[in-house]
Design a protein around this motif. Structure first.
Motif, PDB file in Angstrom:
ATOM      1  N   PRO A   1       0.832  -1.215   0.000  1.00  0.00           N
ATOM      2  CA  PRO A   1       0.000   0.000   0.000  1.00  0.00           C
ATOM      3  C   PRO A   1       0.861   1.258   0.000  1.00  0.00           C
ATOM      4  CG  PRO A   1      -0.049  -1.061   2.149  1.00  0.00           C
ATOM      5  CD  PRO A   1       0.714  -1.978   1.237  1.00  0.00           C
ATOM      6  N   LEU A   2       0.387   2.314  -0.659  1.00  0.00           N
ATOM      7  CA  LEU A   2       1.132   3.577  -0.685  1.00  0.00           C
ATOM      8  C   LEU A   2       1.034   4.297   0.654  1.00  0.00           C
ATOM      9  CD1 LEU A   2       0.158   4.879  -4.231  1.00  0.00           C
ATOM     10  CD2 LEU A   2       2.403   4.105  -3.501  1.00  0.00           C
ATOM     11  N   VAL A   3      -0.137   4.247   1.272  1.00  0.00           N
ATOM     12  CA  VAL A   3      -0.274   4.829   2.612  1.00  0.00           C
ATOM     13  C   VAL A   3      -0.909   3.776   3.516  1.00  0.00           C
ATOM     14  CG1 VAL A   3      -0.450   7.234   1.872  1.00  0.00           C
ATOM     15  CG2 VAL A   3      -2.512   5.867   2.042  1.00  0.00           C
ATOM     16  N   ASP A   4      -0.457   3.740   4.769  1.00  0.00           N
ATOM     17  CA  ASP A   4      -0.952   2.712   5.685  1.00  0.00           C
ATOM     18  C   ASP A   4      -2.350   3.026   6.177  1.00  0.00           C
ATOM     19  OD1 ASP A   4       1.343   1.278   5.442  1.00  0.00           O
ATOM     20  OD2 ASP A   4       2.351   2.330   7.075  1.00  0.00           O
ATOM     21  N   GLU A   5      -2.550   4.296   6.446  1.00  0.00           N
ATOM     22  CA  GLU A   5      -3.815   4.697   7.031  1.00  0.00           C
ATOM     23  C   GLU A   5      -4.921   4.642   5.977  1.00  0.00           C
ATOM     24  OE1 GLU A   5      -5.310   8.475   9.664  1.00  0.00           O
ATOM     25  OE2 GLU A   5      -3.292   8.478   8.857  1.00  0.00           O
ATOM     26  N   LYS A   6      -6.103   4.235   6.392  1.00  0.00           N
ATOM     27  CA  LYS A   6      -7.213   4.241   5.457  1.00  0.00           C
ATOM     28  C   LYS A   6      -7.727   5.674   5.342  1.00  0.00           C
ATOM     29  CE  LYS A   6     -11.697   2.104   4.706  1.00  0.00           C
ATOM     30  NZ  LYS A   6     -11.608   2.240   3.254  1.00  0.00           N
ATOM     31  N   ILE A   7      -7.648   6.225   4.157  1.00  0.00           N
ATOM     32  CA  ILE A   7      -8.074   7.607   3.956  1.00  0.00           C
ATOM     33  C   ILE A   7      -9.280   7.619   3.043  1.00  0.00           C
ATOM     34  CG2 ILE A   7      -7.425   9.814   2.921  1.00  0.00           C
ATOM     35  CD1 ILE A   7      -4.521   9.081   3.840  1.00  0.00           C
ATOM     36  N   THR A   8     -10.364   8.177   3.540  1.00  0.00           N
ATOM     37  CA  THR A   8     -11.601   8.102   2.771  1.00  0.00           C
ATOM     38  C   THR A   8     -11.754   9.283   1.817  1.00  0.00           C
ATOM     39  OG1 THR A   8     -12.652   9.064   4.680  1.00  0.00           O
ATOM     40  CG2 THR A   8     -12.916   6.701   4.383  1.00  0.00           C
ATOM     41  N   ASP A   9     -11.053  10.378   2.077  1.00  0.00           N
ATOM     42  CA  ASP A   9     -11.207  11.544   1.205  1.00  0.00           C
ATOM     43  C   ASP A   9     -10.386  11.374  -0.068  1.00  0.00           C
ATOM     44  OD1 ASP A   9     -11.895  14.118   0.314  1.00  0.00           O
ATOM     45  OD2 ASP A   9     -10.004  14.904   1.109  1.00  0.00           O
ATOM     46  N   ASP A  10     -11.016  11.631  -1.206  1.00  0.00           N
ATOM     47  CA  ASP A  10     -10.295  11.527  -2.476  1.00  0.00           C
ATOM     48  C   ASP A  10      -9.593  12.834  -2.818  1.00  0.00           C
ATOM     49  OD1 ASP A  10     -12.336  13.220  -3.149  1.00  0.00           O
ATOM     50  OD2 ASP A  10     -12.971  12.124  -4.929  1.00  0.00           O
ATOM     51  N   GLY A  11      -9.617  13.788  -1.896  1.00  0.00           N
ATOM     52  CA  GLY A  11      -8.971  15.066  -2.132  1.00  0.00           C
ATOM     53  C   GLY A  11      -9.977  16.205  -2.208  1.00  0.00           C
ATOM     54  N   THR A  12     -11.264  15.869  -2.395  1.00  0.00           N
ATOM     55  CA  THR A  12     -12.277  16.918  -2.552  1.00  0.00           C
ATOM     56  C   THR A  12     -12.394  17.771  -1.289  1.00  0.00           C
ATOM     57  OG1 THR A  12     -13.468  15.486  -4.076  1.00  0.00           O
ATOM     58  CG2 THR A  12     -14.670  17.356  -3.181  1.00  0.00           C
ATOM     59  N   ALA A  13     -12.412  17.105  -0.120  1.00  0.00           N
ATOM     60  CA  ALA A  13     -12.530  17.865   1.129  1.00  0.00           C
ATOM     61  C   ALA A  13     -11.347  18.816   1.284  1.00  0.00           C
ATOM     62  CB  ALA A  13     -12.593  16.913   2.318  1.00  0.00           C
TER      63      ALA A  13
END
Lengths: 323, 429
Positions: free
Chosen positions: B366-378
């Protein structure tokens, strides 16, 4: 690997390394004293050879010859290609020489146990008896004249697993020798190793079997020179992999997996024989082992058993053969 | 899609969003490449209070599909007041006003621009309207957030860039991947040489549907399904491809020197005027190519942007990196070091193979470990609001918008004229 090459100075011994995924594990190749460009070419050739071997021997390749055999050999006799026929004949020969301890037809039992152990239970006796009727090399019929193979009953199948790694290592070693390589270390997931010549700074390649519960503790060291080393055994369920038994070994005499945590490591001039014997010795009672080995060119074998004392698993060499 | 927008949940949402932004500020602050991604800098601003002094008043132009996504995000963005909504399609306007208490409604955006106290606008309208709305907003002294793609023609892209240059106003484009922590991490790995020099980028966006929106009456067809008609849009190029072309240009740090390709309507022959499949190659000065295709009659491969180099592949949409040559196991590393330094060391091995190692490596990391739900819009909206509050344009933003916007228009022309199209000489950002 570029980093390794670029970091060496003229006073250092040149080392070439390449790892790739093959035969469901990681293959690593270390070549010593070879010109980088030639080493790169050899790595490409080695990878090509491994892919070809994998295609021929993998039961997971749905379009491969082993899948084809497993699908069709129930209803009619199947004529595999020459090389696969020879491999299967070799396997039958080893099955005879190990008195049935090495057997490539145990997949139905393996599958049954794995399925149940993943749920934390044992399969019912009736299911074990049923799976045993689908396993056993005596139920594979060889027609020498037609060079064809037929299974006795539906549900049988062949799994070349570890044998395939030993076979691939031997053929790779042959290719490298023919190309003039004198010192090399070849490894499949560190459970199957073949070396050419010796370590550049010593008389052999020293390989230490470490405790699977304490990687810092070496339990036994093999010194390999133009030889192969194979380790088989049972390992604890691994947290990362989820509830899955790794390295489960079925005893064909009982239809049950061998118990406890134990490994058998065998060094031999032949990669295939190291592979065959590491499994066969593990399921053969100790008092029968020396007799079994009389027909093989084995050099040494070590069985390590892990005993639990107050929750800690400590390794102990329980059986040893040869130097 | 719409979250519960009752007032109490808005407050909870804002608290949550404040924490989220705080957490991301740490991620952003830890990146060594901030200088190359100046548009992240507004996110490092001090936390926003709910006091009127900190409040930024935004007007939305276009409250359709994408406009509603922005509306939901803006309601949760700290320090933002949605002061006005504008849509010339009455049902959308009324639905929007029902969600935002106290916002003023307009059917003509020019009247909205005259509204006193409005700090900035967010334009989420059909492509052909972007340029005139951006230009009018700059003329009225407003800050501008414009949805992608930038504009309908290359000349319009140039006009927007020119108008912005003299304005000292904030401009933000709706390419949210610029604000995605996953894409940021992928950029870092590209720049630090983890996969070696980038030798090709391949991107695709595949769907399997007619790309139509339901139309209440036939006379509204062209207004509601504007994406299907050439007078309003360049179809798959401007509405989808622009995202991945923006990322490709960003990762390569360049714009293409030319492109060629083919497109057609080979399946959805229902009166639409834009291609239902597009296939393009973009050529860059350093010899790298970006190969792009999009279709809407098969979704098996979905969407992805694959960044390839001699040492590995990054799939940014899946957020994974695959090593071309897996790293050697620890025992082998020890062996190599020993040989190089003249030691006769034992190679430690652990007995039977460990399958888990393998599983992890073949499916990439995985590129980042943390699960990030924002696709950048926020984050892109937070950055927009922060920039307005600070009164400072977002650095580098217009360049990203123009490069992506011009790229997809080059592609459209290449397909329509069936010839290689060069980057417009003299284009000035």
């Amino acid at each position: 690997m570029e980093e390794v090459l670029s970091s060496r100075s003229s006073s250092r011994t040149s080392v070439f390394h390449r790892s790739c995924f093959a035969m469901h594990t990681r293959f690593s190749m270390v070549l010593v004293g070879i010109d980088p460009e030639r080493a790169e070419a050899l790595a490409i050739e080695a990878e090509y050879e491994l892919r070809a071997q994998e295609r021929m021997m993998s039961r997971f390749d749905v379009e491969g010859p082993v899948s084809d055999l497993n699908r069709r050999a129930v209803n009619s006799a199947v004529q595999p290609a020459q090389e696969l026929w020879q491999i299967l004949s070799m396997c039958r020969d080893y099955w005879n020489r190990t008195r049935g301890a090495f057997d490539i037809t145990l997949w139905p039992l393996n599958h049954l146990w794995r399925e149940h152990l993943e749920r934390g239970e044992e399969p019912p006796e009736e299911a074990i008896a049923q799976a045993r009727r689908l396993a056993g090399f005596e139920r594979v019929h060889f027609d020498e004249t037609a060079q064809s193979i037929r299974f006795q009953s539906e549900g049988m199948s062949i799994d070349l697993g570890g044998f395939g790694k030993g076979f691939a290592l031997e053929s790779l070693a042959g290719i490298l020798r023919a190309q003039g390589v004198e010192q090399a270390f070849l490894s499949f997931g560190e459970s199957s190793i073949t070396v050419l010549g010796s370590h550049p700074h010593g008389p052999a390649w020293p390989v230490g079997i470490t405790s699977m519960f304490n990687p810092g503790q070496t339990v036994h060291t093999f010194y390999l020179h133009d030889a192969s080393l194979s380790s088989s055994g049972t390992a604890p369920f691994n947290r990362m992999a989820g509830p899955r038994a790794v390295g489960q070994i079925i005893n064909p005499r009982t239809g049950r997996p061998i118990e406890g945590y134990r490994t058998m490591s065998v060094a031999s001039p032949s990669g295939v024989e190291a592979e065959v014997l590491s499994t066969a010795l593990l399921v053969t009672p100790r008092h029968e082992r020396v007799e079994l080995l009389s027909g093989f060119s084995i050099t040494s074998a070590v069985e390590i058993v892990y005993h639990s004392t107050s929750g800690e698993f400590a390794p102990e060499i329980e059986w040893q053969y040869g130097s | 899609m719409d979250p519960d927008l009752s007032s109490s949940s808005v407050l909870i949402g804002r608290e949550h969003r404040r924490d989220f932004l705080k957490r991301l500020a740490l991620v952003v602050g830890s990146s060594s490449l901030l200088a190359e991604m100046p548009w992240w800098s507004p996110l490092r601003a001090a936390p926003v209070s709910d006091s009127p002094a900190d409040r930024v008043r935004i007007g939305l132009i276009g409250v359709g599909s994408r406009g509603n996504v922005h509306l939901a995000h803006l309601l949760r963005t700290p320090g933002v007041e949605i002061a006005a909504l504008c849509d010339d399609y009455e049902p959308h306007l009324q639905a929007g006003l029902a969600k935002v208490k106290g916002a003023k409604g307009f059917s003509d955006y020019r009247q909205m621009l005259d509204m006193p106290g409005l700090d900035g606008v967010l334009i989420a309208t059909p492509l052909y309207l972007h340029a005139r709305m951006c230009l009018d907003a700059f003329s009225a002294g407003k800050n501008v957030f414009c949805e992608k793609s930038l504009a309908y023609t290359i000349e319009e892209c140039q006009a927007i860039a020119d108008a912005h240059r003299g304005s000292n106003k904030v401009f933000q484009i709706g390419h949210q991947r610029m604000f995605s922590p996953v894409f940021l991490r992928a950029y870092e790995l590209v720049r630090n040489g983890t996969i070696g020099p980038v030798t090709q980028i391949r991107a695709y966006w595949h769907r399997n549907n007619n790309w139509r929106r339901p139309v209440p009456s036939p006379d509204l067809e062209r207004r509601i399904n504007w994406r299907l008609y050439r007078a309003y849009s360049c179809g798959l190029m401007t509405e989808l491809a622009s995202h991945h072309m923006q990322v490709a240009n960003w990762y390569l740090g360049a714009y293409p020197i030319s492109c060629a390709g083919f497109g057609s309507i080979n399946y959805w022959k229902d009166g639409r005027e834009v291609y239902d499949n597009v296939n393009l190659v973009y050529r860059y000065a350093n010899g790298t190519s970006v190969v792009y295709d999009s279709m809407i009659s098969n979704k098996f491969y979905g969407m992805e942007i694959q960044v390839m180099g001699p040492r590995g592949t990054i799939e940014a949409e899946r957020g994974r990196i695959y090593s071309e040559n897996p790293p050697p196991p620890a025992g082998i590393v020890q062996l190599i070091n020993g040989i190089e330094h003249g030691f006769f060391d034992t190679v430690p091995i652990g007995g039977p193979s460990w399958v888990p190692d393998l599983k992890k490596d073949v499916s990439g990391d995985p590129l980042v470990d943390e699960k990030i739900t924002d696709d950048g819009t926020a984050l892109e909206l937070a950055a927009y609001a922060n920039s307005i509050r600070q009164g400072k344009p977002i650095p580098g933003m217009m360049e990203q918008a123009c490069r992506a916007g011009v790229c997809v228009l080059m592609g459209e022309t290449a397909m329509e004229q069936q010839k290689e199209i060069a980057w417009p000489e003299g284009f000035r950002i």
